[in-house]
Design a protein around this motif. Structure first.
Motif, PDB file in Angstrom:
ATOM      1  N   ASN A 199       0.941  -1.222  -0.009  1.00 52.80           N
ATOM      2  CA  ASN A 199      -0.040   0.100  -0.079  1.00 52.80           C
ATOM      3  C   ASN A 199       0.710   1.324  -0.001  1.00 52.80           C
ATOM      4  OD1 ASN A 199      -2.748  -0.081  -0.352  1.00 52.80           O
ATOM      5  ND2 ASN A 199      -3.344  -0.949   1.308  1.00 52.80           N
TER       6      ASN A 199
ATOM      7  N   GLY B  84      -1.547   3.999  -3.254  1.00 56.08           N
ATOM      8  CA  GLY B  84      -2.436   3.326  -4.026  1.00 56.08           C
ATOM      9  C   GLY B  84      -1.821   2.386  -5.097  1.00 56.08           C
TER      10      GLY B  84
ATOM     11  N   TYR C  94      -2.246  -4.488 -10.433  1.00 59.47           N
ATOM     12  CA  TYR C  94      -2.982  -3.305 -10.611  1.00 59.47           C
ATOM     13  C   TYR C  94      -3.622  -3.165 -12.146  1.00 59.47           C
ATOM     14  CZ  TYR C  94      -3.776   2.033 -10.909  1.00 59.47           C
ATOM     15  OH  TYR C  94      -4.395   3.389 -10.907  1.00 59.47           O
TER      16      TYR C  94
ATOM     17  N   SER D 198      -0.451  10.106  -6.779  1.00 51.50           N
ATOM     18  CA  SER D 198      -1.633   9.476  -6.916  1.00 51.50           C
ATOM     19  C   SER D 198      -2.454  10.339  -8.063  1.00 51.50           C
ATOM     20  CB  SER D 198      -2.534   9.802  -5.594  1.00 51.50           C
ATOM     21  OG  SER D 198      -2.900  11.152  -5.383  1.00 51.50           O
TER      22      SER D 198
END
Ligand code: HEM
Ligand code: NAG
Ligand code: NAG
Length: 315
Positions: free
Chosen positions: A23, A26, A31, A301
């Motif tokens: 973590n 993100g 993914y 992010s």
């Protein structure tokens, strides 16, 4: 429900070993599992094909990750071309002959064909560096994905790259500011097992007598420089093999850059150099851990970045 601290640490240990919920802002393993399942394979194939044609580019890809992540985090800022209003990182003298941009472009183009607008350039840079390490004979390590591409690339930011004239304590300080340990600094410098430096990066070492440089190696460097500032000097005898020959060279006082040899000259880092020269597996293990850290440095992010369509241009 109460979870005992012991149970929690066991769970965290298991997670650390299998590397699942990674973590970091993100990032996660898998993914692109739903949105672009072939991405890993596409990058690996593109890198392998390119390196088969030109093995010297493995060094370029690994160095690219370092220069990307060290400035503004791993956000592909290194890939942006200058525009008429902005001189990008790439065009700094400190871009120091970065190579391999075309490989990233090729991988990106291929990926855009199958899953447009999904995979960031920053993730491609991180995957390509990982694949280059492995292709050259180094360790394979896992990295999560989900980095976003940044919107800033300024020539002046490159002053934050470490200069080859730094001594061990200055290197430790520079890397320490970004969360790297002394061990990380020495292991990461081992990336210089691949590739070359140009005379301009080390010629200052030849002007004063230096007892920490082997005298016949000094002649080798002088000979390289007699052919001009841009002449390439391999860091070690096996410039395309990811091995521990770089550390053996440091023990023989045959490091190319001042910032290489200083690691052997300084008591604080000498034991690590000796350890890696003696035990390649230990070097590989520490290197892969440090590269995982490097690959996650200050990642952006979604709200701080974008997924570029063309790695060289902002959307
Ligand atoms: C410890 C601080 C570091 C300094 C001062 C440094 C400096 C340099 C310099 C001056 C060059 C030669 C550039 C030229 O003359 O063209 C070079 C090449 C290279 N660096 Fe570093 N570097 C450092 C750390 C790293 C790290 C952390 C990595 C990657 C993990 C890395 C990977 C490379 C590679 C692979 C090359 C060869 C590039 C090629 O052959 O195209 N370096 N570095
Ligand atoms: C690196 O910067 C120099 C200017 O210092 C520039 O001439 C060169 O084209 C740049 N290299 C790349 C690959 O952008
Ligand atoms: C490294 O350089 C700095 C600044 O020049 C100096 O203060 C320091 O003593 C040097 N450290 C070592 C270990 O040589």
């Amino acid at each position: 429900m109460m979870v005992s601290p012991n149970l929690l640490s066991v769970i965290m240990l298991i997670h650390a070993i299998i590397g699942l919920p990674y973590n970091v802002r993100g990032l996660s393993m898998g993914y692109y599992m739903m949105s672009c399942p072939m991405v890993e394979q596409t990058v690996t194939n593109t890198v392998n094909n390119a390196l088969q044609a030109d093995p010297t580019l493995a060094a370029g890809l690994i160095r690219m990750l370092f220069h990307d992540c060290f400035i503004e985090g791993c956000d592909a800022s290194i890939l942006l071309d200058s525009t008429k209003d902005n001189t990008a990182e790439k065009d700094s003298p400190a871009n120091l002959s970065l190579r391999g941009y075309e490989i990233i472009d090729d991988a990106k183009a291929e990926i855009e064909n199958t899953c447009p607008g999904v995979v960031s350039c920053a993730d491609i840079v991180a995957m390509a560096a990982r694949d280059a390490v492995f292709w050259a004979g180094g360790p394979y390590y896992q990295i999560p994905n989900g980095r976003f591409d940044g919107k800033r690339s300024k020539i002046e930011d490159t002053r934050n790259l470490p200069s080859p004239f730094l001594n061990a304590s200055q290197l430790i300080q520079t890397f320490g500011q970004r969360g790297f340990s002394v061990r990380d600094v020495v292991a990461l410098s081992g990336a210089h097992t691949l590739g070359v430096a140009r005379c301009s990066s080390f010629k200052d070492r030849l002007t004063t007598p230096d007892s920490t440089m082997d005298s016949s190696f000094a002649k080798t460097l002088s000979k390289t420089c007699s052919a001009g500032d841009n002449t390439e000097q391999p860091f070690d005898a096996t410039r395309n093999d990811f091995d521990n020959a770089y550390f053996n060279a440091l023990q023989r006082k045959s490091g190319v850059l001042f910032s290489d040899q200083t690691l052997y000259n300084t008591p604080m880092t000498r034991n690590l150099v000796n350890g890696y020269a003696f035990n390649q597996a230990m070097f590989f293990f520490h290197f892969q851990q440090a590269m995982q850290k490097m690959s996650n440095l200050n990642v952006k992010s979604g709200s701080q970045g974008e997924v570029r369509q063309n790695c060289r241009i902002l959307n």
